[in-house]
Design a protein around this motif. Sequence first.
Motif, PDB file in Angstrom:
ATOM      1  N   ASN A 164     -32.956 -37.263  85.540  1.00  0.00           N
ATOM      2  CA  ASN A 164     -32.193 -37.327  84.302  1.00  0.00           C
ATOM      3  C   ASN A 164     -33.109 -37.390  83.079  1.00  0.00           C
ATOM      4  O   ASN A 164     -32.989 -36.583  82.170  1.00  0.00           O
ATOM      5  N   CYS A 165     -34.029 -38.364  83.043  1.00  0.00           N
ATOM      6  CA  CYS A 165     -34.867 -38.551  81.855  1.00  0.00           C
ATOM      7  C   CYS A 165     -36.326 -38.130  82.066  1.00  0.00           C
ATOM      8  O   CYS A 165     -37.094 -38.084  81.118  1.00  0.00           O
ATOM      9  N   GLY A 166     -36.705 -37.830  83.321  1.00  0.00           N
ATOM     10  CA  GLY A 166     -38.065 -37.380  83.600  1.00  0.00           C
ATOM     11  C   GLY A 166     -39.086 -38.492  83.740  1.00  0.00           C
ATOM     12  O   GLY A 166     -40.278 -38.227  83.902  1.00  0.00           O
ATOM     13  N   ALA A 167     -38.652 -39.751  83.708  1.00  0.00           N
ATOM     14  CA  ALA A 167     -39.579 -40.874  83.832  1.00  0.00           C
ATOM     15  C   ALA A 167     -40.194 -40.893  85.228  1.00  0.00           C
ATOM     16  O   ALA A 167     -39.524 -40.635  86.221  1.00  0.00           O
ATOM     17  N   ILE A 168     -41.480 -41.186  85.293  1.00  0.00           N
ATOM     18  CA  ILE A 168     -42.178 -41.365  86.558  1.00  0.00           C
ATOM     19  C   ILE A 168     -42.351 -42.865  86.741  1.00  0.00           C
ATOM     20  O   ILE A 168     -42.965 -43.530  85.915  1.00  0.00           O
ATOM     21  N   CYS A 169     -41.787 -43.404  87.800  1.00  0.00           N
ATOM     22  CA  CYS A 169     -41.729 -44.859  87.984  1.00  0.00           C
ATOM     23  C   CYS A 169     -42.438 -45.277  89.261  1.00  0.00           C
ATOM     24  O   CYS A 169     -42.421 -44.561  90.255  1.00  0.00           O
ATOM     25  N   GLU A 170     -43.015 -46.455  89.218  1.00  0.00           N
ATOM     26  CA  GLU A 170     -43.526 -47.088  90.431  1.00  0.00           C
ATOM     27  C   GLU A 170     -42.315 -47.523  91.256  1.00  0.00           C
ATOM     28  O   GLU A 170     -41.280 -47.897  90.692  1.00  0.00           O
ATOM     29  N   ALA A 171     -42.429 -47.501  92.565  1.00  0.00           N
ATOM     30  CA  ALA A 171     -41.312 -47.890  93.423  1.00  0.00           C
ATOM     31  C   ALA A 171     -40.881 -49.330  93.154  1.00  0.00           C
ATOM     32  O   ALA A 171     -39.690 -49.647  93.212  1.00  0.00           O
ATOM     33  N   ASP A 172     -41.822 -50.211  92.839  1.00  0.00           N
ATOM     34  CA  ASP A 172     -41.491 -51.610  92.560  1.00  0.00           C
ATOM     35  C   ASP A 172     -40.686 -51.778  91.277  1.00  0.00           C
ATOM     36  O   ASP A 172     -40.006 -52.786  91.106  1.00  0.00           O
ATOM     37  N   ALA A 173     -40.753 -50.821  90.356  1.00  0.00           N
ATOM     38  CA  ALA A 173     -40.078 -50.934  89.065  1.00  0.00           C
ATOM     39  C   ALA A 173     -38.629 -50.446  89.106  1.00  0.00           C
ATOM     40  O   ALA A 173     -37.883 -50.667  88.163  1.00  0.00           O
ATOM     41  N   LEU A 174     -38.216 -49.788  90.188  1.00  0.00           N
ATOM     42  CA  LEU A 174     -36.866 -49.250  90.268  1.00  0.00           C
ATOM     43  C   LEU A 174     -35.830 -50.364  90.319  1.00  0.00           C
ATOM     44  O   LEU A 174     -36.072 -51.431  90.881  1.00  0.00           O
ATOM     45  N   THR A 175     -34.676 -50.130  89.721  1.00  0.00           N
ATOM     46  CA  THR A 175     -33.572 -51.079  89.741  1.00  0.00           C
ATOM     47  C   THR A 175     -32.792 -50.865  91.026  1.00  0.00           C
ATOM     48  O   THR A 175     -32.443 -49.729  91.359  1.00  0.00           O
ATOM     49  N   ARG A 176     -32.524 -51.953  91.745  1.00  0.00           N
ATOM     50  CA  ARG A 176     -31.807 -51.863  93.017  1.00  0.00           C
ATOM     51  C   ARG A 176     -30.626 -52.823  93.011  1.00  0.00           C
ATOM     52  O   ARG A 176     -30.709 -53.903  92.453  1.00  0.00           O
ATOM     53  N   HIS A 177     -29.537 -52.429  93.657  1.00  0.00           N
ATOM     54  CA  HIS A 177     -28.439 -53.353  93.916  1.00  0.00           C
ATOM     55  C   HIS A 177     -27.693 -52.908  95.160  1.00  0.00           C
ATOM     56  O   HIS A 177     -27.792 -51.763  95.581  1.00  0.00           O
ATOM     57  N   VAL A 178     -26.977 -53.845  95.776  1.00  0.00           N
ATOM     58  CA  VAL A 178     -26.223 -53.573  96.992  1.00  0.00           C
ATOM     59  C   VAL A 178     -24.750 -53.524  96.633  1.00  0.00           C
ATOM     60  O   VAL A 178     -24.238 -54.386  95.920  1.00  0.00           O
ATOM     61  N   SER A 179     -24.074 -52.483  97.108  1.00  0.00           N
ATOM     62  CA  SER A 179     -22.647 -52.313  96.855  1.00  0.00           C
ATOM     63  C   SER A 179     -21.968 -51.792  98.115  1.00  0.00           C
ATOM     64  O   SER A 179     -22.281 -50.688  98.571  1.00  0.00           O
ATOM     65  N   GLU A 180     -21.083 -52.604  98.694  1.00  0.00           N
ATOM     66  CA  GLU A 180     -20.279 -52.210  99.858  1.00  0.00           C
ATOM     67  C   GLU A 180     -21.124 -51.630 100.989  1.00  0.00           C
ATOM     68  O   GLU A 180     -20.813 -50.575 101.540  1.00  0.00           O
ATOM     69  N   GLY A 181     -22.218 -52.302 101.338  1.00  0.00           N
ATOM     70  CA  GLY A 181     -23.049 -51.871 102.454  1.00  0.00           C
ATOM     71  C   GLY A 181     -24.058 -50.791 102.122  1.00  0.00           C
ATOM     72  O   GLY A 181     -24.700 -50.257 103.013  1.00  0.00           O
ATOM     73  N   TRP A 182     -24.204 -50.454 100.856  1.00  0.00           N
ATOM     74  CA  TRP A 182     -25.160 -49.435 100.424  1.00  0.00           C
ATOM     75  C   TRP A 182     -26.187 -50.062  99.479  1.00  0.00           C
ATOM     76  O   TRP A 182     -25.829 -50.875  98.631  1.00  0.00           O
ATOM     77  N   LEU A 183     -27.428 -49.664  99.603  1.00  0.00           N
ATOM     78  CA  LEU A 183     -28.456 -50.013  98.635  1.00  0.00           C
ATOM     79  C   LEU A 183     -28.538 -48.846  97.662  1.00  0.00           C
ATOM     80  O   LEU A 183     -28.790 -47.710  98.063  1.00  0.00           O
ATOM     81  N   VAL A 184     -28.290 -49.108  96.383  1.00  0.00           N
ATOM     82  CA  VAL A 184     -28.295 -48.062  95.363  1.00  0.00           C
ATOM     83  C   VAL A 184     -29.513 -48.286  94.466  1.00  0.00           C
ATOM     84  O   VAL A 184     -29.763 -49.400  94.017  1.00  0.00           O
TER      85      VAL A 184
END
Length: 53
Positions: free
Chosen positions: A6-26
């Motif tokens: 979407n925005c072209g940002a290159i991110c470290e894996a540790d910096a990604l935003t994560r949350h769990v919703s109904e048995g899925w990690l998003v």
Amino acid sequence: MPTCGNCGAICEADALTRHVSEGWLVVHCPDCHAPLGSYRLGTPAVDTMRNVE
């Protein structure tokens, strides 16, 4: 390193935003919050089923 489609940002894996919703990690981009992927929790990492007849 993941790149946001979407925005072209290159991110470290540790910096990604994560949350769990109904048995899925998003996983979201930390800059624009666009979804980068979703992963089902509780499933084996490798398919262990074999062709059995």
